[in-house]
Write a protein that holds these residues in place. Structure first.
Motif, mmCIF file in Angstrom:
data_model
loop_
_atom_site.group_PDB
_atom_site.id
_atom_site.type_symbol
_atom_site.label_atom_id
_atom_site.label_comp_id
_atom_site.label_asym_id
_atom_site.label_seq_id
_atom_site.Cartn_x
_atom_site.Cartn_y
_atom_site.Cartn_z
ATOM 1 N N GLN A 155 0.822 -1.204 0.000
ATOM 2 C CA GLN A 155 0.000 0.000 0.000
ATOM 3 C C GLN A 155 0.865 1.269 0.000
ATOM 4 O O GLN A 155 0.546 2.251 -0.678
ATOM 5 C CB GLN A 155 -0.928 -0.010 1.231
ATOM 6 C CG GLN A 155 -1.926 1.139 1.250
ATOM 7 C CD GLN A 155 -2.836 1.135 0.042
ATOM 8 O OE1 GLN A 155 -3.311 0.084 -0.390
ATOM 9 N NE2 GLN A 155 -3.080 2.325 -0.531
ATOM 10 N N PHE A 156 1.937 1.210 0.756
ATOM 11 C CA PHE A 156 2.823 2.380 0.793
ATOM 12 C C PHE A 156 3.448 2.628 -0.582
ATOM 13 O O PHE A 156 3.524 3.778 -1.038
ATOM 14 C CB PHE A 156 3.926 2.167 1.840
ATOM 15 C CG PHE A 156 4.878 3.317 1.958
ATOM 16 C CD1 PHE A 156 4.602 4.395 2.785
ATOM 17 C CD2 PHE A 156 6.070 3.334 1.219
ATOM 18 C CE1 PHE A 156 5.479 5.458 2.889
ATOM 19 C CE2 PHE A 156 6.951 4.397 1.313
ATOM 20 C CZ PHE A 156 6.658 5.463 2.150
ATOM 21 N N ASP A 159 0.916 4.244 -2.822
ATOM 22 C CA ASP A 159 0.748 5.664 -2.508
ATOM 23 C C ASP A 159 1.929 6.485 -3.025
ATOM 24 O O ASP A 159 1.744 7.580 -3.587
ATOM 25 C CB ASP A 159 0.616 5.849 -0.993
ATOM 26 C CG ASP A 159 -0.666 5.222 -0.457
ATOM 27 O OD1 ASP A 159 -1.616 5.031 -1.252
ATOM 28 O OD2 ASP A 159 -0.715 4.926 0.756
ATOM 29 N N GLN A 160 3.140 5.951 -2.849
ATOM 30 C CA GLN A 160 4.302 6.666 -3.350
ATOM 31 C C GLN A 160 4.306 6.733 -4.882
ATOM 32 O O GLN A 160 4.759 7.719 -5.475
ATOM 33 C CB GLN A 160 5.594 6.008 -2.862
ATOM 34 C CG GLN A 160 5.774 6.039 -1.351
ATOM 35 C CD GLN A 160 5.903 7.452 -0.801
ATOM 36 O OE1 GLN A 160 4.885 8.085 -0.502
ATOM 37 N NE2 GLN A 160 7.126 7.937 -0.711
ATOM 38 N N LYS A 162 1.665 6.992 -6.730
ATOM 39 C CA LYS A 162 0.741 8.079 -7.071
ATOM 40 C C LYS A 162 1.433 9.438 -6.947
ATOM 41 O O LYS A 162 1.262 10.329 -7.795
ATOM 42 C CB LYS A 162 -0.485 8.020 -6.163
ATOM 43 C CG LYS A 162 -1.358 6.789 -6.368
ATOM 44 C CD LYS A 162 -2.521 6.792 -5.397
ATOM 45 C CE LYS A 162 -3.392 5.534 -5.576
ATOM 46 N NZ LYS A 162 -4.536 5.514 -4.616
#
Length: 540
Positions: A155-156, A159-160, A162
């Motif tokens: 998930q991290f 997000d990064q 994006k």
């Protein structure tokens, strides 16, 4: 111009940084050598320090002697890499960092694996006792290892990703915006009429304004290129810092490119500074000439020549200053202490000055020539046996172009006596030969009439600045009567005026029946035998 570029650069940095969380994308500092805690006479025993990294992020500093430091740093870095990989692959969410004691020194274990022994040199960096320093290092390891494992979660990374995509999109938008701004600025410079194109503008003003626009356009071009490089380079650098797998490249890029990048920036800034100084000098020169609108025509023409000369000399001085400052900044960027270098350069300068006295004499005499306005660019001068049009003038030399097209270079120290043929005004000094049998009064009136008629001619009245003077009979020569005529003209116009006056005077003399005599010679024979023989021949 410059304010807009600064806003663009600041905006690009602000937008890119705005997408990056403070805790997940950091730019690590370069490893720095610390002041040794104890210094011995042997340089190999000097204490140095450096950083231990994890995913390109600084964790803590260690210290050791110069000889042992590289080996110790590499050993700790490899052990930390092994420990961190094992921890990242394990299902455990927390990491166990312990400080144990061995040989009365604190030893750090991570998940029961030995990492390092904290020494007094390490504690000296923090100005704390060994135990407290070991606990600080352990706490930093615990926090950074847990954060590094969290950054590897799916998930991290999404997000990064994006954030990286948004940063890349912002880079493209800003780059296109800067490119469009550059095109509009170039189109505006091409379409906007120059104020120097007015009918009353002087040629030298037109030239200075044109040069000013060229220098400004070149400076704009380089600043736009610098902005584009800042957008793409800075954005790419920030994107590398978003992911733990690529963040280490930041350190590699900084270590590999810091000196070339510094030198490139210094070179570009020096080049732009030279161009801007040229534009400012041309702007000041054109303004100075335009402010002389209320001067007399003679003073105005002379002012143009002086300003052109000062402009060229000032540009050369500005170039030397900018290059010198740029060289010193380049040395500073390379980490060289320039204070001893400047002290040594002063001694070298004294030695060079003693060995190059002629150059110093050239510079001093050149400065006095320019200051006293002995001559300027565009003047016609005579120095000794040579003369011609002044094409180049600086503090060291003067270059003349003579009537045969030869370029003559004269060191300024060799110029002792100079004749300026075009300073402020010139004069056509004419000697008109008239036959002895001609009516002198009629010839004088005709010569004066032609001169006054030419003075009233719109084509020539601007070049003739005073009423022509017929001085009268100057000499009884072998060709006839020599009548002297003076015509005061604009600088360098005496030859054009003299040619036209001679043409008109020849036509007028032909119409009036006044002849221009040719050289005559009488032969006297004093030999008695030759005279007797000539007399006998006549008698027969």
């Amino acid at each position: 111009m410059s304010r807009g570029l600064i806003v663009a650069i600041a905006s690009s940095t602000a937008i890119a940084v705005g997408f990056v969380p403070k805790a997940t994308a950091q730019i690590p500092f370069l490893p720095q050598l610390q002041t040794p805690s104890s210094v011995s006479n042997d340089s190999n025993n000097r204490t140095v320090s450096g950083w231990v990294y994890l995913d390109g992020r600084q964790l803590f500093q260690i210290a050791a002697s110069r000889t042992n430091f590289p080996e110790r740093l590499e050993d700790i870095q490899k052990k930390l890499e092994t420990i961190s990989q094992n921890y990242f692959q394990s299902p455990a969410k927390t990491v166990k960092v312990e400080v144990r004691e061995a040989n009365k020194l604190p030893v750090i274990f991570v998940n029961d694996q030995y990492l390092m022994t904290v020494t007094s040199d390490d504690a000296g960096l923090r100005q704390l006792d060994i135990s407290t320093s070991a606990n600080q290092i352990a706490e930093a390891l615990r926090e950074d290892l847990q954060r590094a494992k969290q950054e590897r979660q799916t998930q991290f990374l999404i997000d990064q990703g994006k954030i990286a995509a948004a940063t890349g999109l912002a880079m493209i938008v800003m780059s296109l915006g800067v490119y469009g701004w550059q095109r509009r600025s170039l189109r505006k410079d091409l379409l906007q009429p120059s104020p120097s194109t007015s009918p009353t503008a002087k040629p030298i003003t037109t030239q200075l304004n044109h040069q000013q626009q060229q220098h400004l356009q070149e400076a704009k071009k380089r600043l736009f290129q610098l902005t584009q490089a800042g957008i793409w380079g800075g954005g790419s650098f920030i994107i590398l810092g978003l992911f733990p797998y690529t963040r280490a490249f930041q350190v590699g890029i900084l270590n590999a490119a810091q000196f070339p990048l510094r030198l490139a920036v210094v070179a570009l800034v020096t080049y732009v500074a030279i161009r801007l100084s040229y534009a400012l000098i041309d702007r000041f020169a054109s303004t100075l000439i335009s402010s002389g609108a209320f001067l007399t025509p003679e003073s105005s023409e002379r002012l143009q020549l002086r300003v052109s000369t000062f402009s060229g000399v000032t540009k050369s001085i500005a170039t030397a200053i900018c290059v010198g400052v740029g060289f010193l900044l380049a040395l500073v960027a390379l980490g060289i202490d320039i204070v001893p270098l400047l002290a040594g350069a002063s001694l070298v300068g004294v030695a060079v000055s003693l060995a190059s006295q002629n150059l110093i004499k050239d510079a001093i005499n050149g400065f006095l020539i320019i200051l006293e306005d002995q001559y300027a660019l565009g003047d016609v001068i005579a120095v000794g046996d040579v003369g011609g049009l002044v094409e180049n003038l600086n503090l060291r030399m003067t270059q003349l172009r003579d009537s045969e097209g030869r370029l003559i270079t004269i060191p300024n120290s060799e110029i002792k006596i100079v004749a300026n043929l075009s300073s402020r005004w010139s004069r056509a000094d004419l000697t008109v030969p008239v036959a002895y049998e001609a009516d002198v009064d009629e010839a004088l009136k005709l010569i004066e009439h032609i001169a006054l008629e030419m003075d009233r001619d719109p084509q020539w009245q601007r070049q003739i600045i005073e009423t022509p003077q017929v001085l009268g009979i100057d000499l009884f020569g072998d060709r006839g009567l020599m009548i002297r005529v003076w015509i005061k003209t604009q600088p360098l116009k005496q030859w054009d005026v003299a040619r036209e006056y001679r043409r008109r005077l020849k036509v007028a003399f032909d119409q009036a029946g006044i002849s221009i005599p040719v050289p005559q010679q009488a032969i006297w024979v004093n030999d008695p035998h030759l005279l007797n023989s000539q007399a006998n021949g006549k008698a027969d």
